[in-house]
Design an enzyme around this catalytic site. Structure first.
Site, PDB file in Angstrom:
ATOM      1  N   GLU A  43      44.124  14.949  15.322  1.00 26.05           N
ATOM      2  CA  GLU A  43      42.770  14.259  15.231  1.00 26.05           C
ATOM      3  C   GLU A  43      42.902  13.117  14.080  1.00 26.05           C
ATOM      4  O   GLU A  43      43.484  13.384  13.041  1.00 26.05           O
ATOM      5  CB  GLU A  43      41.945  15.219  14.900  1.00 26.05           C
ATOM      6  CG  GLU A  43      40.359  14.522  14.699  1.00 26.05           C
ATOM      7  CD  GLU A  43      39.278  15.700  14.480  1.00 26.05           C
ATOM      8  OE1 GLU A  43      38.140  15.169  14.485  1.00 26.05           O
ATOM      9  OE2 GLU A  43      39.541  16.203  13.841  1.00 26.05           O
ATOM     10  N   LYS A 116      33.627  12.814  20.747  1.00 25.74           N
ATOM     11  CA  LYS A 116      33.308  13.994  20.391  1.00 25.74           C
ATOM     12  C   LYS A 116      31.990  14.302  20.452  1.00 25.74           C
ATOM     13  O   LYS A 116      30.989  13.828  20.065  1.00 25.74           O
ATOM     14  CB  LYS A 116      33.874  14.219  18.964  1.00 25.74           C
ATOM     15  CG  LYS A 116      33.765  15.579  18.265  1.00 25.74           C
ATOM     16  CD  LYS A 116      34.665  15.369  17.070  1.00 25.74           C
ATOM     17  CE  LYS A 116      34.869  16.874  16.324  1.00 25.74           C
ATOM     18  NZ  LYS A 116      35.101  16.600  14.843  1.00 25.74           N
ATOM     19  N   CYS A 154      38.671  18.930  17.814  1.00 27.34           N
ATOM     20  CA  CYS A 154      38.265  19.712  16.828  1.00 27.34           C
ATOM     21  C   CYS A 154      37.095  20.721  16.868  1.00 27.34           C
ATOM     22  O   CYS A 154      37.263  21.519  17.701  1.00 27.34           O
ATOM     23  CB  CYS A 154      38.395  18.800  15.525  1.00 27.34           C
ATOM     24  SG  CYS A 154      38.621  19.709  14.198  1.00 27.34           S
TER      25      CYS A 154
END
Length: 283
Positions: A43, A116, A154
């Site tokens: 990431e 995200k 993540c």
């Protein structure tokens, strides 16, 4: 769709964006040379994990997708090497900022962008200062040999709803680029074990291979602990790093076997969506 080679990269990052992108590019080439068709960097690999602190000057490092140096570099590599590279980057979209991923295809073009969905906020992981919650919805993409690729970023990887949603959209492999390390508020808390268990749980409960790429090294008062891995559809580790290695993990995944096992387990046959309404209600 049968067997496919995939790769996860693990390395440390410094303040020099060009050097970071060059280091990732070198490992991408190594992975492609070992036969990987999909190569996953960690990431936000263009820089140190800047979300450790709240600093308004760092918003200036965000770029639109089509202008971001990480994305542009991976586009050139994907075109040259004929591979897929899920590319994490700090996205600017007008006045808005996102923790995003561009799915770069083997023609060098961007197949799509995922933003995200789950944004953490805690000591050392103060992402809500920088990022809006993603508005793209979960995404999957057609990849090599008719395999469908699903990607979370993540904090997304802790949520079973994300993995299951991507599976219901047809994912054959789940990829998770990550930046996770020590917890500044609790030096005794080792989340590396929990992190791996959460994703291995997604592999088992969805009968799907999982690929996770994390960074390593000290950044400020945090040590990023690596432990990147690839597991098969039974949750068995087929390739892994420890806390300090720099390099490339490559593994061959048998997607035809995974599909057969998935059907035999019956997890999707026996789902009861009529009973799951509570899952979409506010707590």
């Amino acid at each position: 769709m049968s067997k496919i080679n995939v790769a996860a990269l693990q390395l440390a990052f410094g303040e020099d964006t060009a050097a970071n992108i060059s280091a990732v590019s070198e490992l991408v080439r190594e992975a492609a040379g070992k036969g990987a068709r999909v190569v996953l960097p960690p990431e936000l690999f263009e820089s140190p994990y800047f979300c450790r602190v709240e600093d308004e000057r760092l918003f200036a490092t965000a770029r639109p997708t089509a202008e971001h140096p990480s994305v542009l570099a991976m586009q050139r590599l994907a075109d040259e090497l004929n591979i897929w590279i899920p590319t994490s980057f700090f996205e600017a979209d007008g006045p808005h900022h996102y923790n995003s991923l561009a799915m770069v295809g083997p023609d060098g073009k961007i197949a799509g962008t995922y933003r995200k969905s789950h944004i953490p906020d805690g000591p050392g992981y103060e992402e809500k200062f920088y990022f809006r919650p993603g508005n793209s919805g979960f995404k999957v993409w057609p990849g090599p040999d008719r395999a469908t690729l699903g990607v979370g970023i993540c904090w997304d990887q802790w949520y079973p709803e994300v993995a299951r949603s991507m599976m219901l959209m047809g994912a054959d492999i789940l990829f998770y680029p990550t930046a996770i390390g020590t917890e500044p508020h609790d030096p005794e808390l080792d989340t590396s074990r929990l992190w791996r268990r959460a994703m291995i749980g997604h592999a088992v409960s969805n009968v799907v291979p999982v690929v996770a790429a994390n960074r390593i090294g000290m950044e400020g008062d945090q040590r990023f602990y690596g432990h990147s891995f690839i597991c098969d559809e039974r949750g068995d580790i087929v390739a892994e790093f420890g806390a300090e290695e720099t390099g490339v993990l490559v593994a061959e995944l048998d997607l035809a076997a995974a599909k057969k096992h998935r059907a035999a387990f019956g997890f999707f046959r026996d789902r009861r969506p009529d009973l799951y309404g509570r899952l979409i209600e506010d707590v």
